[in-house]
Design a protein around this motif. Structure first.
Motif, PDB file in Angstrom:
ATOM      1  N   ILE A   1       2.725  -6.413   2.253  1.00  0.00           N
ATOM      2  CA  ILE A   1       2.522  -6.951   0.915  1.00  0.00           C
ATOM      3  C   ILE A   1       2.508  -8.470   0.979  1.00  0.00           C
ATOM      4  O   ILE A   1       3.254  -9.080   1.743  1.00  0.00           O
ATOM      5  CB  ILE A   1       3.598  -6.483  -0.095  1.00  0.00           C
ATOM      6  N   ALA A   2       1.623  -9.067   0.198  1.00  0.00           N
ATOM      7  CA  ALA A   2       1.686 -10.499  -0.019  1.00  0.00           C
ATOM      8  C   ALA A   2       2.814 -10.767  -1.010  1.00  0.00           C
ATOM      9  O   ALA A   2       3.001 -10.026  -1.976  1.00  0.00           O
ATOM     10  CB  ALA A   2       0.364 -11.015  -0.562  1.00  0.00           C
ATOM     11  N   VAL A   3       3.561 -11.803  -0.738  1.00  0.00           N
ATOM     12  CA  VAL A   3       4.795 -12.048  -1.488  1.00  0.00           C
ATOM     13  C   VAL A   3       4.603 -13.216  -2.444  1.00  0.00           C
ATOM     14  O   VAL A   3       4.344 -14.349  -2.012  1.00  0.00           O
ATOM     15  CB  VAL A   3       5.969 -12.326  -0.528  1.00  0.00           C
ATOM     16  N   LEU A   4       4.731 -12.941  -3.725  1.00  0.00           N
ATOM     17  CA  LEU A   4       4.794 -13.989  -4.731  1.00  0.00           C
ATOM     18  C   LEU A   4       6.261 -14.292  -5.033  1.00  0.00           C
ATOM     19  O   LEU A   4       7.150 -13.488  -4.736  1.00  0.00           O
ATOM     20  CB  LEU A   4       4.074 -13.545  -6.000  1.00  0.00           C
TER      21      LEU A   4
ATOM     22  N   SER B   1       6.853  -6.829   4.411  1.00  0.00           N
ATOM     23  CA  SER B   1       6.528  -5.409   4.419  1.00  0.00           C
ATOM     24  C   SER B   1       7.284  -4.746   3.282  1.00  0.00           C
ATOM     25  O   SER B   1       8.358  -5.210   2.866  1.00  0.00           O
ATOM     26  CB  SER B   1       6.920  -4.764   5.757  1.00  0.00           C
ATOM     27  N   TRP B   2       6.725  -3.669   2.806  1.00  0.00           N
ATOM     28  CA  TRP B   2       7.389  -2.926   1.734  1.00  0.00           C
ATOM     29  C   TRP B   2       8.793  -2.519   2.171  1.00  0.00           C
ATOM     30  O   TRP B   2       9.750  -2.642   1.414  1.00  0.00           O
ATOM     31  CB  TRP B   2       6.538  -1.703   1.388  1.00  0.00           C
TER      32      TRP B   2
ATOM     33  N   ASN C   1      -1.331  -6.922   9.671  1.00  0.00           N
ATOM     34  CA  ASN C   1      -1.676  -5.916   8.671  1.00  0.00           C
ATOM     35  C   ASN C   1      -3.146  -6.064   8.285  1.00  0.00           C
ATOM     36  O   ASN C   1      -3.616  -7.175   8.045  1.00  0.00           O
ATOM     37  CB  ASN C   1      -0.791  -6.111   7.434  1.00  0.00           C
ATOM     38  N   MET C   2      -3.868  -4.950   8.255  1.00  0.00           N
ATOM     39  CA  MET C   2      -5.277  -4.951   7.860  1.00  0.00           C
ATOM     40  C   MET C   2      -5.456  -4.144   6.585  1.00  0.00           C
ATOM     41  O   MET C   2      -4.857  -3.075   6.421  1.00  0.00           O
ATOM     42  CB  MET C   2      -6.139  -4.332   8.960  1.00  0.00           C
ATOM     43  N   VAL C   3      -6.283  -4.664   5.687  1.00  0.00           N
ATOM     44  CA  VAL C   3      -6.711  -3.931   4.490  1.00  0.00           C
ATOM     45  C   VAL C   3      -8.226  -4.060   4.393  1.00  0.00           C
ATOM     46  O   VAL C   3      -8.751  -5.179   4.355  1.00  0.00           O
ATOM     47  CB  VAL C   3      -6.063  -4.476   3.205  1.00  0.00           C
ATOM     48  N   TRP C   4      -8.916  -2.924   4.354  1.00  0.00           N
ATOM     49  CA  TRP C   4     -10.382  -2.937   4.269  1.00  0.00           C
ATOM     50  C   TRP C   4     -10.788  -2.110   3.058  1.00  0.00           C
ATOM     51  O   TRP C   4     -10.570  -0.900   2.999  1.00  0.00           O
ATOM     52  CB  TRP C   4     -10.992  -2.359   5.543  1.00  0.00           C
ATOM     53  N   TYR C   5     -11.395  -2.792   2.076  1.00  0.00           N
ATOM     54  CA  TYR C   5     -11.854  -2.137   0.849  1.00  0.00           C
ATOM     55  C   TYR C   5     -13.271  -1.627   1.070  1.00  0.00           C
ATOM     56  O   TYR C   5     -14.188  -2.410   1.363  1.00  0.00           O
ATOM     57  CB  TYR C   5     -11.808  -3.106  -0.328  1.00  0.00           C
TER      58      TYR C   5
END
Length: 391
Positions: free
Chosen positions: A44-47, A93-94, A220-224
Motif C-alpha cells: 500500500i502507498a502510505v498517506l 505492506s498491509w 510490489n507490482m500492480v498492473w491494471y
C-alpha cells in the motif's frame, strides 16, 4: 462515553477502535475470520492519515513501518526513462500496518470467529447477533466490515458494487533476487509504465518480517488490465473451478491466466517491470469496483471505510479514508460529550462529502488511464492525497 461494538477488524475497524478507546469508550472488535488477518503480498502507498495513529499515538517513527522513494519515474517500452520528477512517497505492506495496530489494541477485546448475522436498534443502543448465537448490546455499532459488508447490504439493499471494467494484477518479489539493472531502476522510485488501455506500477514495500532496509524489502507490482464485464465471472473462476466474486488470492489463479500475464509482460512491458512480472511466484488478481452510499448513519449504527465507500486504488487513499473516518468519529463523539446521535449526525455530513469526492476522483483517474488514453507522465493527479493532489 458509550460502549462500542466494532464489526470488522481490519485497518479501518482497528483504527476506529483504538481512537474510540482512547477517548474512554468501552470497545470490542468482532472479526468474522477465525485467525488474525493476513493479506499476502498486498503493498500500500502510505498517506499521512494511514499512519497517523502509529506515529501520533504510539510514538513510532514513520521510518520504522514504511519504505520510501524519492522519485516518480515513467519508463518507455525499452526501459529508458521517459519522464521523472522528484517526489517523496512512503509505502508499506498491509500486514505491517495491521500488525502494528493489532499489537496496540491487543487481543483481549479482539474477538475472532464472530460473523454478524443481524442487528437492531433498541432503546438507547443496538443489539447485535452473531452466527454462533451470541448477542451483544452496545450504545454504538461501527460497521467496518469491508467491501462485502453484510451491514451495508442489510441497510441499503439497493446499493451494489459497480465493476469498473478492469482488474489489478498484484504480486511481490524480494528485492535481493532482482538483477542489478532492475534493482537500480526500481529501488528508489514509484515506477510507472503507461500502455494502451492499461498502466502498471512498481514500488518497494517492507519485507515479510517488516524489514525496511534497502535490499531486504519487496518490490510490489500492480498492473491494471481491462477485462470486459461479460468475461469477468469466467476470469474470476479459480483453479478448482470455483467462482470468486472479487478476487483470486495467491495460489488460486489458473495456470493459463498466469502464463498469459507473463507472456504479455515479456512482449509489452519495460524490462525492469517485466522481470518483476516474471518472477512473482504466486501472482493474484483483484477486480476493481466502485461502491457509493447515500447514507452512513442508521440510528446508532454507522458504516465506516470500505463498508460505505469502496474507491479505486489510484489515489492510494482507500486506507487513508478509512482511518480518517475513525479520527473524525472519535473527534465528533468527544465533542458531543458521548452523545451518540449528535456525534453521528455531524460525522455523517463530513464523511459523506469526503467519500463522494474521493470516489469521483479515483473514477476519473481510472477511466482516463484504462479507457480514455489521457493518462500522461507528469499528470498532477499522480501526486497522491486524500483530499486532492498533494494534499
Amino acid at each position: 462515553m458509550p460502549s462500542v461494538a466494532v464489526v470488522g477488524g481490519s485497518l479501518g475497524g482497528l483504527t476506529a477502535a483504538l481512537l474510540l478507546r482512547d477517548i474512554g469508550c468501552d470497545v470490542t472488535v468482532f472479526e468474522r475470520s477465525r485467525a488474525t488477518l493476513q493479506a499476502r503480498g498486498a503493498g500500500i502507498a502510505v498517506l499521512p492519515e494511514t499512519v497517523r495513529y502509529p506515529v501520533e499515538r504510539l510514538g513510532l517513527p514513520v521510518e520504522q513501518i514504511t519504505s520510501s522513494t524519492d522519485w516518480i519515474r515513467f519508463l518507455d517500452r525499452d526501459g529508458s526513462v521517459g519522464h521523472e520528477q522528484r517526489h517523496r512517497y512512503r509505502f508499506s505492506s498491509w500486514n505491517t500496518i495491521y500488525g502494528t495496530l493489532l499489537d496496540a489494541f491487543g487481543t483481549e477485546h479482539y474477538r475472532l470467529s464472530r460473523d454478524m448475522t443481524s442487528f437492531a436498534d433498541e432503546e438507547g443502543g443496538v443489539s447485535v447477533r452473531f452466527a454462533d448465537g451470541e448477542e451483544v448490546h452496545a450504545d454504538l455499532l461501527v460497521c467496518a466490515d469491508g467491501i462485502g459488508s453484510h451491514a451495508r447490504s442489510t441497510l441499503l439493499p439497493d446499493v451494489a458494487p459497480r465493476y469498473a471494467g478492469y482488474v489489478a494484477w498484484r504480486g511481490t518479489v524480494p528485492e535481493r533476487e532482482l538483477d542489478g539493472a532492475t534493482f537500480e531502476a526500481l529501488h528508489d522510485a514509484l515506477t510507472y509504465q503507461v500502455l494502451p488501455g492499461s498502466h502498471i506500477l512498481a514500488y518497494p514495500i517492507p519485507g515479510p518480517d517488516g524489514a525496511i532496509d534497502v535490499g531486504d524489502r519487496l518490490i510490489n507490482m500492480v498492473w491494471y488490465r481491462n477485462v470486459a464485464e461479460p468475461d469477468l465471472a469466467a476470469f474470476l473462476t479459480d483453479r478448482d473451478g470455483q467462482p470468486r466474486s472479487v478476487s483470486l488470492p495467491p495460489g488460486s489463479v489458473r495456470d493459463e491466466l498466469v502464463d498469459e500475464l507473463r507472456s504479455s509482460a515479456a512482449a509489452l512491458v519495460a524490462p525492469p517491470i517485466a522481470e518483476i512480472a516474471g518472477r512473482i511466484r504466486e501472482p493474484f488478481v483483484q477486480a476493481v469496483f466502485d461502491i457509493e452510499v447515500p447514507r452512513m448513519v442508521f440510528g446508532r449504527a454507522c458504516l465506516l471505510g470500505d463498508a460505505a465507500f469502496a474507491v479505486r486504488p489510484h489515489a492510494a487513499a482507500g486506507t487513508a479514508k478509512a482511518a480518517e473516518d475513525g479520527w473524525a468519529l472519535a473527534t465528533e463523539l468527544e465533542a458531543a460529550g458521548g452523545d451518540v446521535s449528535k456525534a453521528l449526525a455531524a460525522w455523517e455530513v463530513s464523511q459523506l462529502a469526503l467519500g463522494s469526492q474521493l470516489l469521483e476522483r479515483n473514477r476519473e483517474i481510472g477511466d482516463s488511464s484504462q479507457f480514455g488514453g489521457t493518462f500522461r507522465p507528469g499528470d498532477p493527479r499522480l501526486i497522491f492525497g486524500l483530499h486532492g493532489p498533494g494534499r
